[in-house]
Design an enzyme around this catalytic site. Structure first.
Site, PDB file in Angstrom:
ATOM      1  N   GLU A  95     -17.207  23.688  17.447  1.00 35.83           N
ATOM      2  CA  GLU A  95     -16.375  22.339  17.393  1.00 35.83           C
ATOM      3  C   GLU A  95     -17.357  21.034  17.735  1.00 35.83           C
ATOM      4  O   GLU A  95     -17.952  21.148  18.638  1.00 35.83           O
ATOM      5  CB  GLU A  95     -15.379  22.587  18.552  1.00 35.83           C
ATOM      6  CG  GLU A  95     -14.454  21.470  18.606  1.00 35.83           C
ATOM      7  CD  GLU A  95     -13.254  21.579  19.669  1.00 35.83           C
ATOM      8  OE1 GLU A  95     -13.147  22.844  19.988  1.00 35.83           O
ATOM      9  OE2 GLU A  95     -12.831  20.581  20.218  1.00 35.83           O
ATOM     10  N   LYS A 273      -8.131  24.909  28.280  1.00 34.58           N
ATOM     11  CA  LYS A 273      -9.165  25.195  27.092  1.00 34.58           C
ATOM     12  C   LYS A 273     -10.176  24.302  27.012  1.00 34.58           C
ATOM     13  O   LYS A 273     -11.380  24.366  26.605  1.00 34.58           O
ATOM     14  CB  LYS A 273      -8.053  24.855  25.588  1.00 34.58           C
ATOM     15  CG  LYS A 273      -8.774  25.339  24.375  1.00 34.58           C
ATOM     16  CD  LYS A 273      -9.549  24.272  23.677  1.00 34.58           C
ATOM     17  CE  LYS A 273      -9.894  24.658  22.370  1.00 34.58           C
ATOM     18  NZ  LYS A 273     -10.759  23.901  21.690  1.00 34.58           N
ATOM     19  N   ASP A 289     -20.121  38.605  27.360  1.00 37.89           N
ATOM     20  CA  ASP A 289     -18.905  38.964  27.024  1.00 37.89           C
ATOM     21  C   ASP A 289     -17.815  37.891  27.373  1.00 37.89           C
ATOM     22  O   ASP A 289     -17.264  37.852  28.405  1.00 37.89           O
ATOM     23  CB  ASP A 289     -18.499  40.341  27.823  1.00 37.89           C
ATOM     24  CG  ASP A 289     -17.253  40.804  27.291  1.00 37.89           C
ATOM     25  OD1 ASP A 289     -16.346  40.186  26.598  1.00 37.89           O
ATOM     26  OD2 ASP A 289     -16.888  42.022  27.589  1.00 37.89           O
ATOM     27  N   HIS A 387     -13.925  12.217  17.895  1.00 41.53           N
ATOM     28  CA  HIS A 387     -13.868  13.401  16.962  1.00 41.53           C
ATOM     29  C   HIS A 387     -13.810  12.939  15.632  1.00 41.53           C
ATOM     30  O   HIS A 387     -14.829  13.419  14.991  1.00 41.53           O
ATOM     31  CB  HIS A 387     -12.645  14.096  17.326  1.00 41.53           C
ATOM     32  CG  HIS A 387     -12.603  15.023  18.029  1.00 41.53           C
ATOM     33  ND1 HIS A 387     -11.763  16.365  17.884  1.00 41.53           N
ATOM     34  CD2 HIS A 387     -12.944  15.053  19.387  1.00 41.53           C
ATOM     35  CE1 HIS A 387     -12.138  17.086  18.879  1.00 41.53           C
ATOM     36  NE2 HIS A 387     -12.703  16.265  19.963  1.00 41.53           N
TER      37      HIS A 387
HETATM   38  C1  MEV Z   1     -10.312  20.079  22.579  1.00 40.91           C
HETATM   39  O1  MEV Z   1     -11.050  21.137  22.311  1.00 40.91           O
HETATM   40  C2  MEV Z   1     -10.113  20.121  24.121  1.00 40.91           C
HETATM   41  C3  MEV Z   1      -9.204  19.195  24.840  1.00 40.91           C
HETATM   42  O2  MEV Z   1      -7.814  19.522  24.028  1.00 40.91           O
HETATM   43  C4  MEV Z   1      -9.026  19.514  26.074  1.00 40.91           C
HETATM   44  C5  MEV Z   1      -7.807  18.721  26.796  1.00 40.91           C
HETATM   45  O3  MEV Z   1      -6.936  18.420  26.279  1.00 40.91           O
HETATM   46  O4  MEV Z   1      -7.987  18.658  27.959  1.00 40.91           O
HETATM   47  C6  MEV Z   1      -9.656  17.758  24.267  1.00 40.91           C
END
Ligand code: MEV
Length: 441
Positions: A95, A273, A289, A387
């Site tokens: 990413e 995430k 792992d 992005h």
């Molecule tokens: C994207 O890979 C991760 C985000 O969505 C994390 C977040 O929203 O805190 C930007």
């Protein structure tokens, strides 16, 4: 089951995924079978077989049914100061923006010795499931009473670990109500030192199960490590000065963003995430792992019965931002793929970590920094701007731009809000023509 008809060499034949002895074939023969099945071209076949920094022989001993290797970008995040020590952090991820975000976040986290990070110790849990016990509460007592004997037997399995000061240290037992009635669950707590620990723990859990059966008169079934490694936590914390991030308004924005995650599991999943973007990128670079780390993180996030963010962001009495993170971090620097994958060895060398605990400390710190970067972007300009820049550059490269042209094409596409492959191609052709004309003028 995948079963369709196709014509191979002029005869109708069945296309089947059932290939007896597939695992026994060598890589090239396996690849031929797959190529026939999927219609891979010569070019595609040779790309799969192309030896990069993981040679095919090593790949073939790492997992089964190998038909090639796959490379990912290997990057380094700069600026990390953790517990007063500077680190360049290797990250492997598909990413865009993640590495840049980590580096930028680390830059504003260098004051006062940087990010602080500590671990609770390398204790992993091995679980032994005991079935068919009529008096589980009574037998639980007998298990706990036999602790020394159980530990001695477990430790016989790994004299090297014991010599290093590790090994099985404690026994816990619970009676768990399950849909199939009560069962005794024994936990063997093992200090695994610098290993991730799954092998050592699983061996010990299997070895003590006959003794547990003897004590309880029950039958043991599963004997396996728990990935909810809540005795192997990393705790990372940092103060970010308000003037370094655009003032108190930004601090408030980040705290509000965290509060959203604390109140809503839909947001908490995305919040976590973002943390895992950093944690897993380091895990991949160092051949950990990562599934175990992911499983542990999310189970820990849900430990209260509600899925919560793994980090907390608050405003201190001076209006600065303070963040903290706590999560399981089961990582190793000996054994497993860390010592087999040549790039993982280099990644560990770049990091310069001396123990698994130090690696865990770095990974917790990276998770916290990554989380901060995401929340700061989300609470200010939104994340699409950053992005889009990288996305536009990728499209420009795909359209054939090289050198300075990459940024020029990307800039025009962003400015005009048209980040499209065909438009990028048009721009590459146009700007290349203009460049040529300039040269000959
Ligand atoms: C994207 O890979 C991760 C985000 O969505 C994390 C977040 O929203 O805190 C930007």
């Amino acid at each position: 089951m995948l079963l369709t008809s196709c014509r191979i060499r002029g005869v109708m034949s069945e296309k089947t995924s059932r290939i007896p002895g597939f695992y026994k074939l060598d890589i090239k023969t396996r690849l031929e079978k797959v190529a026939e099945f999927a219609g891979l071209t010569e070019e595609e076949k040779s790309l799969l077989l192309k030896e990069g920094n993981l040679d095919l022989k090593t790949a073939d001993i790492m997992i089964e049914n190998v038909i090639g290797t796959m490379a990912y970008p290997f990057a380094v995040a700069a600026n990390f100061l953790i517990n007063g020590k500077d680190y360049l952090v290797p990250m492997v991820i598909e990413e865009s923006s993640v590495v840049a975000a980590a580096s930028n976040a680390a830059k504003v986290m260098r004051r006062d010795g940087g990010i602080k990070s500590k671990t609770t110790g390398p204790y992993m849990i091995g679980q032994i499931q005991v079935l068919g016990v009529k008096d589980p509460w009574y037998k639980r007592m007998l298990i706990l009473d036999a602790k020394d004997e159980i530990l001695a037997q477990a430790n016989e399995q790994d004299p090297v670990l014991v010599k290093l000061g590790g090994g099985a240290k404690d026994v816990e037992a619970r009676v768990v109500e399950s849909p199939k009635g009560p069962m005794i669950i024994v936990h063997l707590i093992v200090d695994v030192k610098d290993a991730m620990g799954a092998n050592a723990v699983n061996t010990m859990a299997e070895a003590v199960s006959p003794l547990i059966e003897k004590i309880t008169g029950g039958k043991t079934l599963l004997r396996i490590i728990s990935n909810l490694a809540d005795k192997r936590l990393v705790r990372s914390w940092v103060k970010v000065y308000k003037e370094d991030i655009g003032g108190e308004e930004v601090v408030d924005g980040i705290v509000n963003a965290w509060a959203f995650a604390a109140a809503d599991p839909y947001r908490a999943a995305t919040h976590n995430k973002g943390i895992m973007n950093g944690v897993i990128a380091v895990a991949l670079a160092t051949a950990q792992d990562h599934r175990a780390i992911e499983a542990g993180a999310h189970a820990y996030a849900a430990r209260t019965g509600r899925y919560l963010p793994l980090s907390t962001w608050e405003k201190d009495e001076d209006g600065n931002l303070v963040g903290s993170l706590e999560m399981p971090m089961a990582v190793g620097i000996i054994g497993g793929a860390t010592k087999v994958h040549p790039i993982a060895k280099i990644a560990l060398k770049i990091l310069g970590v001396k123990t698994a605990q130090e690696l865990a400390e770095v990974m917790g710190a990276v998770g916290l920094a990554q989380n901060f970067a995401a929340l700061r972007a989300l609470a200010t300009e939104g994340i699409q701007k950053g992005h889009m820049k990288l996305h536009a550059r990728n499209i420009a490269v795909m359209a054939g731009a090289t050198g300075e042209l990459v940024d020029k094409v990307a800039e025009i596409m962003i400015r005009e809000g048209k980040i499209k492959f065909n438009y990028a191609k048009e721009l590459v052709e146009k700007l290349s023509r203009e460049g040529e004309a300039d040269k000959s003028a």
